[in-house]
Write an enzyme that holds these catalytic residues in place. Sequence first.
Site, short mmCIF file in Angstrom:
data_model
loop_
_atom_site.label_atom_id
_atom_site.label_comp_id
_atom_site.label_asym_id
_atom_site.label_seq_id
_atom_site.Cartn_x
_atom_site.Cartn_y
_atom_site.Cartn_z
N LYS A 41 -15.14 -2.92 12.51
CA LYS A 41 -14.04 -3.88 12.71
C LYS A 41 -12.76 -3.22 13.24
O LYS A 41 -12.02 -3.83 14.00
CB LYS A 41 -13.78 -4.65 11.42
CG LYS A 41 -14.94 -5.59 11.08
CD LYS A 41 -14.66 -6.46 9.87
CE LYS A 41 -15.91 -7.27 9.53
NZ LYS A 41 -15.72 -8.16 8.39
N SER A 55 -3.28 4.62 -4.56
CA SER A 55 -2.37 4.86 -3.43
C SER A 55 -2.66 3.89 -2.27
O SER A 55 -1.76 3.49 -1.53
CB SER A 55 -2.48 6.29 -2.94
OG SER A 55 -3.82 6.56 -2.57
P1 NDP Z 1 -14.18 -1.10 2.70
O1 NDP Z 1 -15.21 -0.02 2.69
O2 NDP Z 1 -13.11 -1.12 3.73
O3 NDP Z 1 -13.43 -1.11 1.27
C1 NDP Z 1 -14.14 -1.01 0.08
C2 NDP Z 1 -13.24 -1.31 -1.11
O4 NDP Z 1 -14.05 -1.37 -2.29
C3 NDP Z 1 -12.17 -0.25 -1.37
O5 NDP Z 1 -11.04 -0.86 -1.91
C4 NDP Z 1 -12.86 0.65 -2.42
O6 NDP Z 1 -11.96 1.34 -3.24
C5 NDP Z 1 -13.57 -0.39 -3.23
N1 NDP Z 1 -14.75 0.11 -3.95
C6 NDP Z 1 -15.91 0.55 -3.42
N2 NDP Z 1 -16.77 0.88 -4.40
C7 NDP Z 1 -16.13 0.64 -5.58
C8 NDP Z 1 -16.49 0.78 -6.95
N3 NDP Z 1 -17.70 1.26 -7.29
N4 NDP Z 1 -15.60 0.45 -7.89
C9 NDP Z 1 -14.37 -0.02 -7.55
N5 NDP Z 1 -13.97 -0.19 -6.27
C10 NDP Z 1 -14.84 0.15 -5.30
O7 NDP Z 1 -15.03 -2.47 2.69
P2 NDP Z 1 -14.53 -3.91 3.18
O8 NDP Z 1 -13.14 -4.09 2.71
O9 NDP Z 1 -14.85 -4.09 4.60
O10 NDP Z 1 -15.54 -4.88 2.37
C11 NDP Z 1 -15.44 -5.06 0.96
C12 NDP Z 1 -16.51 -6.04 0.52
O11 NDP Z 1 -16.27 -7.34 1.04
C13 NDP Z 1 -17.93 -5.66 0.96
O12 NDP Z 1 -18.77 -5.78 -0.14
C14 NDP Z 1 -18.28 -6.67 2.03
O13 NDP Z 1 -19.67 -6.96 2.00
C15 NDP Z 1 -17.46 -7.88 1.59
N6 NDP Z 1 -17.10 -8.75 2.72
C16 NDP Z 1 -17.54 -10.05 2.73
C17 NDP Z 1 -17.21 -10.91 3.77
C18 NDP Z 1 -17.69 -12.33 3.73
O14 NDP Z 1 -17.64 -13.00 4.79
N7 NDP Z 1 -18.12 -12.83 2.61
C19 NDP Z 1 -16.40 -10.45 4.91
C20 NDP Z 1 -15.95 -9.07 4.79
C21 NDP Z 1 -16.31 -8.27 3.75
P3 NDP Z 1 -11.39 2.80 -2.83
O15 NDP Z 1 -10.23 2.53 -1.93
O16 NDP Z 1 -11.02 3.40 -4.12
O17 NDP Z 1 -12.52 3.53 -2.14
#
Ligand code: NDP
Length: 270
Positions: free
Chosen positions: A65, A154
């Site tokens: 994206k 952060s």
């Molecule tokens: P990113 O990889 O950009 O961000 C992931 C986020 O999840 C970060 O904030 C990360 O925290 C956090 N995270 C990951 N693993 C854990 C964990 N085990 N415990 C706590 N926090 C965690 O992903 P996206 O933002 O692109 O997507 C996030 C979710 O949203 C995905 O599951 C995706 O499938 C879903 N999604 C659904 C859509 C829909 O149309 N329904 C559209 C877009 C996304 P940290 O910063 O600490 O790593």
Amino acid sequence: MNKLAVIGNPVKHSLSPQIFTLFAKQMGVEIQYDKVFSELKDFSHTVTNLREQDYMGANVTVPFKQEAFEFADEHAPSAQAVGVANVLIFQEDGSTIAHNTDGIGIVNDVSRQIGEIKDKSILLLGAGGAAKGALYSLLQQQPSKVTLVNRTASRAVELREQFEQLGNIQTSSFEALSQPCDIIINATSSGLHNTKLPIPIHVLTQQTLCYDMVYGKSTPFLQWAEENGAQTSDGLGMLVEQAAEGCKIWFGERPETATVLAALAQLVSK
Ligand code: NDP
């Protein structure tokens, strides 16, 4: 024939072809909608290829994206505000315009379920691309407050600093959360890994809508919300709503979403 595609890595499990086929039928337009896998280093090449093969545009999913945003020559305000794009439209002059419909997708789906977001308090979990897109669009609805919590604190602070002119945003740790919220949105991918988030119980009331962006599975977050008597929703409606906004961009018409969501829910539950 209008040629469209979704580009991702992986892309095999994408529901976009089914969603767009149902929308196209409803709107009476003919489409060909393909799933296109791109190697991580080949995104620009993949998009250029589609453009040269007369595709009218493409949806872009994980992990491209940000690259989609960077690839485009022009950016709609929805993409400009967040720096990521999930819809590309190819112009006749060879240029590409980027849009972001994920944010409006979640706003529409949450509003469908609980009415106006205006004056509601929101707890937004996560600080990745999905959280960013959601935050910008949610703030436009004028909620009373958005509290951001992220595993890596952060990143939540960075998000707050980027958007704090647009509304009342606070950051918190999970442990310091003290007030009940009207809406809790899980924009983390924790559900994909079956990880439980340490959310204190007192943020919930029986009216709280707990929304997980992950779809097609019951996540630990949704299980926790159900066990404690709150309202729940997965992210399937967001997926359908963002696609409907994509139709508006490509075909100038926004299709009706309820029947498509019902058909998709059946498909996913099989
Ligand atoms: P990113 O990889 O950009 O961000 C992931 C986020 O999840 C970060 O904030 C990360 O925290 C956090 N995270 C990951 N693993 C854990 C964990 N085990 N415990 C706590 N926090 C965690 O992903 P996206 O933002 O692109 O997507 C996030 C979710 O949203 C995905 O599951 C995706 O499938 C879903 N999604 C659904 C859509 C829909 O149309 N329904 C559209 C877009 C996304 P940290 O910063 O600490 O790593």
